[in-house]
Design a protein around this motif. Structure first.
Motif, mmCIF file in Angstrom:
data_model
loop_
_atom_site.group_PDB
_atom_site.id
_atom_site.type_symbol
_atom_site.label_atom_id
_atom_site.label_comp_id
_atom_site.label_asym_id
_atom_site.label_seq_id
_atom_site.Cartn_x
_atom_site.Cartn_y
_atom_site.Cartn_z
ATOM 1 N N GLY A 285 0.799 -1.210 0.000
ATOM 2 C CA GLY A 285 0.000 0.000 0.000
ATOM 3 C C GLY A 285 0.833 1.262 0.000
ATOM 4 O O GLY A 285 1.929 1.315 0.569
ATOM 5 N N CYS A 286 0.315 2.289 -0.641
ATOM 6 C CA CYS A 286 1.004 3.573 -0.751
ATOM 7 C C CYS A 286 -0.025 4.684 -0.583
ATOM 8 O O CYS A 286 -1.012 4.736 -1.321
ATOM 9 C CB CYS A 286 1.702 3.675 -2.100
ATOM 10 S SG CYS A 286 2.358 5.302 -2.496
ATOM 11 N N MET A 287 0.190 5.569 0.394
ATOM 12 C CA MET A 287 -0.714 6.693 0.633
ATOM 13 C C MET A 287 0.081 7.988 0.601
ATOM 14 O O MET A 287 1.191 8.066 1.137
ATOM 15 C CB MET A 287 -1.439 6.530 1.967
ATOM 16 C CG MET A 287 -2.383 5.335 1.994
ATOM 17 S SD MET A 287 -3.106 5.027 3.617
ATOM 18 C CE MET A 287 -4.049 6.529 3.874
ATOM 19 N N THR A 303 3.861 1.868 9.695
ATOM 20 C CA THR A 303 3.645 0.777 8.743
ATOM 21 C C THR A 303 2.227 0.829 8.199
ATOM 22 O O THR A 303 1.262 0.793 8.956
ATOM 23 C CB THR A 303 3.885 -0.583 9.411
ATOM 24 O OG1 THR A 303 5.214 -0.603 9.954
ATOM 25 C CG2 THR A 303 3.733 -1.713 8.412
ATOM 26 N N GLY A 304 2.101 0.902 6.885
ATOM 27 C CA GLY A 304 0.795 0.967 6.248
ATOM 28 C C GLY A 304 0.310 -0.403 5.818
ATOM 29 O O GLY A 304 0.692 -1.435 6.374
ATOM 30 N N HIS A 305 -0.520 -0.423 4.792
ATOM 31 C CA HIS A 305 -1.040 -1.681 4.257
ATOM 32 C C HIS A 305 0.089 -2.472 3.597
ATOM 33 O O HIS A 305 0.948 -1.903 2.908
ATOM 34 C CB HIS A 305 -2.143 -1.419 3.236
ATOM 35 C CG HIS A 305 -3.430 -0.939 3.838
ATOM 36 N ND1 HIS A 305 -4.300 -1.781 4.502
ATOM 37 C CD2 HIS A 305 -3.998 0.293 3.877
ATOM 38 C CE1 HIS A 305 -5.355 -1.088 4.906
ATOM 39 N NE2 HIS A 305 -5.196 0.174 4.547
ATOM 40 N N SER A 306 0.076 -3.771 3.797
ATOM 41 C CA SER A 306 1.076 -4.626 3.163
ATOM 42 C C SER A 306 0.672 -5.006 1.740
ATOM 43 O O SER A 306 1.437 -5.661 1.034
ATOM 44 C CB SER A 306 1.304 -5.890 3.993
ATOM 45 O OG SER A 306 0.092 -6.622 4.131
ATOM 46 N N SER A 307 -0.518 -4.611 1.336
ATOM 47 C CA SER A 307 -0.983 -4.817 -0.029
ATOM 48 C C SER A 307 -1.677 -3.536 -0.477
ATOM 49 O O SER A 307 -1.800 -2.575 0.287
ATOM 50 C CB SER A 307 -1.931 -6.013 -0.108
ATOM 51 O OG SER A 307 -2.286 -6.295 -1.442
ATOM 52 N N ARG A 308 -2.116 -3.501 -1.710
ATOM 53 C CA ARG A 308 -2.646 -2.276 -2.292
ATOM 54 C C ARG A 308 -3.852 -1.735 -1.534
ATOM 55 O O ARG A 308 -4.639 -2.490 -0.943
ATOM 56 C CB ARG A 308 -3.010 -2.518 -3.753
ATOM 57 C CG ARG A 308 -4.122 -3.525 -3.991
ATOM 58 C CD ARG A 308 -4.287 -3.788 -5.478
ATOM 59 N NE ARG A 308 -3.103 -4.419 -6.051
ATOM 60 C CZ ARG A 308 -2.843 -4.468 -7.349
ATOM 61 N NH1 ARG A 308 -3.687 -3.924 -8.211
ATOM 62 N NH2 ARG A 308 -1.765 -5.071 -7.794
ATOM 63 N N VAL A 309 -3.990 -0.403 -1.541
ATOM 64 C CA VAL A 309 -5.141 0.261 -0.930
ATOM 65 C C VAL A 309 -6.337 0.098 -1.858
ATOM 66 O O VAL A 309 -6.268 0.415 -3.048
ATOM 67 C CB VAL A 309 -4.844 1.750 -0.688
ATOM 68 C CG1 VAL A 309 -6.073 2.452 -0.116
ATOM 69 C CG2 VAL A 309 -3.653 1.913 0.247
ATOM 70 N N ILE A 310 -7.454 -0.402 -1.306
ATOM 71 C CA ILE A 310 -8.656 -0.659 -2.101
ATOM 72 C C ILE A 310 -9.639 0.500 -2.018
ATOM 73 O O ILE A 310 -10.233 0.911 -3.013
ATOM 74 C CB ILE A 310 -9.334 -1.968 -1.645
ATOM 75 C CG1 ILE A 310 -8.417 -3.161 -1.928
ATOM 76 C CG2 ILE A 310 -10.680 -2.158 -2.330
ATOM 77 C CD1 ILE A 310 -8.953 -4.469 -1.397
ATOM 78 N N THR A 321 -8.919 3.418 5.757
ATOM 79 C CA THR A 321 -8.632 2.751 4.491
ATOM 80 C C THR A 321 -8.779 1.244 4.641
ATOM 81 O O THR A 321 -8.590 0.686 5.723
ATOM 82 C CB THR A 321 -7.205 3.064 4.005
ATOM 83 O OG1 THR A 321 -6.270 2.705 5.028
ATOM 84 C CG2 THR A 321 -7.054 4.525 3.668
ATOM 85 N N ILE A 322 -9.102 0.591 3.523
ATOM 86 C CA ILE A 322 -9.120 -0.858 3.461
ATOM 87 C C ILE A 322 -8.133 -1.289 2.387
ATOM 88 O O ILE A 322 -7.901 -0.576 1.407
ATOM 89 C CB ILE A 322 -10.518 -1.412 3.147
ATOM 90 C CG1 ILE A 322 -11.123 -0.715 1.911
ATOM 91 C CG2 ILE A 322 -11.441 -1.283 4.357
ATOM 92 C CD1 ILE A 322 -12.460 -1.275 1.456
ATOM 93 N N GLY A 323 -7.527 -2.468 2.604
ATOM 94 C CA GLY A 323 -6.499 -2.900 1.678
ATOM 95 C C GLY A 323 -6.627 -4.351 1.288
ATOM 96 O O GLY A 323 -7.426 -5.113 1.854
#
Length: 539
Positions: A285-287, A303-310, A321-323
């Motif tokens: 994830g990237c914000m 530490t943010g999402h370990s996968s893409r932000v949905i 946010t959800i990821g």
């Protein structure tokens, strides 16, 4: 850009080159002076002749990998062969007699004389891919930089080799000359950029950027404001060649499709969500937090999402946010605060004033509060695709695969089952006052509802988008709303409830499709798309 500053040449993945006029900055539409197919594969590099009349082009064509054309007609003035693999870089000598140099993945540096340009000689100095070739500003020398970590210097007039030296501990992906031609800057996979003397390639300074793969420097320029480099993370960095330890200006952005936007009214910032990936199969994830007055973005600590932000929603001072890591994240504008496991893949998120909900693929509606904890879970009888919460917290709308909109109260009791759409629901949005609901579907149709009674206010709003409607956003006062679609367009609607057609139509807003919208004030809307760009539109 051409040396006369009147034209810009661009190339795409299909081998088409366009020449754009940039000598009329007041025009909103940029006229295309030339559009021509040069090769059958992607264009990788372009270089102008010093008199702005010829363009040298290198790439990955099947039969042609390098070519020189006239800027105004596209007529060829040299098909340059003698490469067995794609040409990564091409450069035009900046003085007469004209010369062109190419560097390719066959490890060759080829030298051409003209016009018309013909092969003259080659250098086999490099052992791995040649990534960059560049003539010095006065044309007396040119350089080549390679994945073998070496720079080579050559005579600009005859193409004879002068010097070759290993200067990095990783592949060199970028190189450029200083304005006076006395120094060379290089960008490398060893996470550094270095400044060298053009006389003997001795190292004058070294600037390090980190230790992760994303810190690899993949391009550089020597500008009047300093050294500009670009990292694999998607950061533009401006450093000073004589002060490697000085504070650097960092311009962040996105290099992958942007999935979501949220306007934080309390902080006056725009937040965007995407992902960082080194390939098409992985990503984290990237914000980004954007100051729209300066166009500068910042990151969030932690530490943010370990996968893409949905998906993303503003929740007072929080960004929720959800990821793809099946988590719900709570963040401020400065840092990630908490991360909660959802137990299944989320599909949508929406927030009211005092609570928010996450819609999951397991047909669950998960409630959460500003305490950054999950509250309760409602099991749906429908297969939901999108969700919205009224700002007054009294209604929850769920769009479903069966083409219906289900309206629940806060006690999770079904109030209305709204029927109008003939396609799967793709987006929902309540007006700021909570009195209206707009729904969009995969069948390109919009519907405006009276939220309290479930009455259909407008129907037949179809045919304006040419593909699935992907996003809806209301202005702060609720006087108008915007819709974005897979058809790359953004439409602005007002004059409710007598809507018959959009007031404004912004075609080709984002190549590939519009993914998210957010109003920053009553007259400005921000849009994001698959092109990894954010644009603001004044209405």
């Amino acid at each position: 850009m051409a040396p006369n500053s009147c034209w810009i040449a661009s190339g795409d993945s299909s081998g088409v080159v366009k020449v754009w006029a940039c000598d009329q900055p007041d025009r909103t539409d940029v006229p295309v002076k030339l559009e021509t197919a040069v090769m059958s594969g992607e264009i990788l590099d372009i270089s102008w002749s010093p008199d702005s009349t010829r363009i040298a082009i290198g790439g990955n064509g099947k039969s042609v990998v390098a070519k020189v054309i006239m800027w105004d007609s596209g007529n060829s003035v040299g098909d340059m062969g003698n490469h067995t693999k794609k040409v990564n870089s091409i450069t035009f000598k900046s003085s007469r007699p004209f010369r062109v140099v190419t560097g390719g993945e066959d490890c060759l540096v080829n030298y051409y004389s003209g016009p018309p340009f013909k092969y003259t000689k080659r250098s086999k100095q490099h052992e791995r891919f040649v990534n960059v070739v560049r003539f010095s500003p006065d044309g007396s020398q040119f350089l080549s930089a390679s994945s073998d970590m070496c720079i080579a210097l050559y005579d600009g007039k005859e193409g004879d080799e002068i010097l070759c030296k290993k200067v990095h501990s990783g592949s060199i992906f970028g190189a450029d000359w200083s304005a006076d031609g006395s120094k060379i800057v290089t960008a490398s996979g060893d996470k550094t950029i270095k400044v060298h003397s053009a006389a003997d390639l001795s190292e004058l300074s070294c600037i390090s950027f980190g230790k992760t793969v994303e810190d690899m420097q993949v391009g550089c320029l020597w500008t009047a404001h300093g050294l500009l480099s670009y990292s694999l993370r998607g950061e533009f960095l401006v450093s000073q060649p004589d002060a490697p330890d000085a504070k650097r200006l960092v311009q962040l952005g996105h290099n992958r499709a942007i999935s979501s936007l949220a306007w934080m009214a309390n902080g006056g910032k725009l937040v965007s969500g995407s992902y960082i990936s080194l390939d098409e199969m992985s990503g984290k994830g990237c914000m980004r937090v954007w100051d729209l007055s300066s166009g500068i973005a910042s990151t969030m600590e932690g530490t943010g999402h370990s996968s893409r932000v949905i998906g993303m929603a503003a929740f007072g001072d929080l960004v929720c946010t959800i990821g793809g890591d099946d988590c719900l994240m709570f963040s401020s504008l400065n840092e990630h605060l908490a991360k909660v496991e959802l137990g299944c893949q989320p599909m949508g998120i929406a927030c009211g004033s005092s609570f928010g909900v996450v819609l999951t693929r397991n047909q669950d509606l998960i409630f959460f509060s500003k305490s950054m904890k999950l509250d309760k879970t409602l099991k749906l009888d429908c297969c939901g695709t999108c969700v919205a919460v009224s700002p007054s917290d009294d209604l929850i709308a769920v769009g479903a695969e069966d083409n219906f909109v289900y309206m629940f109260d806060t006690g999770c009791n079904l109030k209305f089952k709204l029927e109008q759409h003939r396609g799967v629901l793709s987006c929902l949005s309540f007006s700021p006052g909570g009195d209206k609901l707009v729904s969009g579907c995969a069948n390109k149709e919009l519907a405006v509802w009276e939220a309290k009674t479930g009455t259909l206010l407008n129907k037949g709003l179809s045919g304006f988008h040419l593909a699935r409607i992907s996003s809806i956003a209301w202005s702060p006062a609720g006087s108008h709303f915007a819709t974005g679609g897979v058809d790359c367009s953004v439409l602005i609607w007002e004059n409710m409830p007598e809507i018959k057609s959009p007031k404004h139509s912004l075609k080709l807003a984002h190549p590939g499709g519009v993914t998210a919208l957010a109003f920053t004030d009553e007259g400005t809307v921000a849009s994001a798309g698959l092109d990894a760009c954010i644009r603001t539109w004044s209405l």
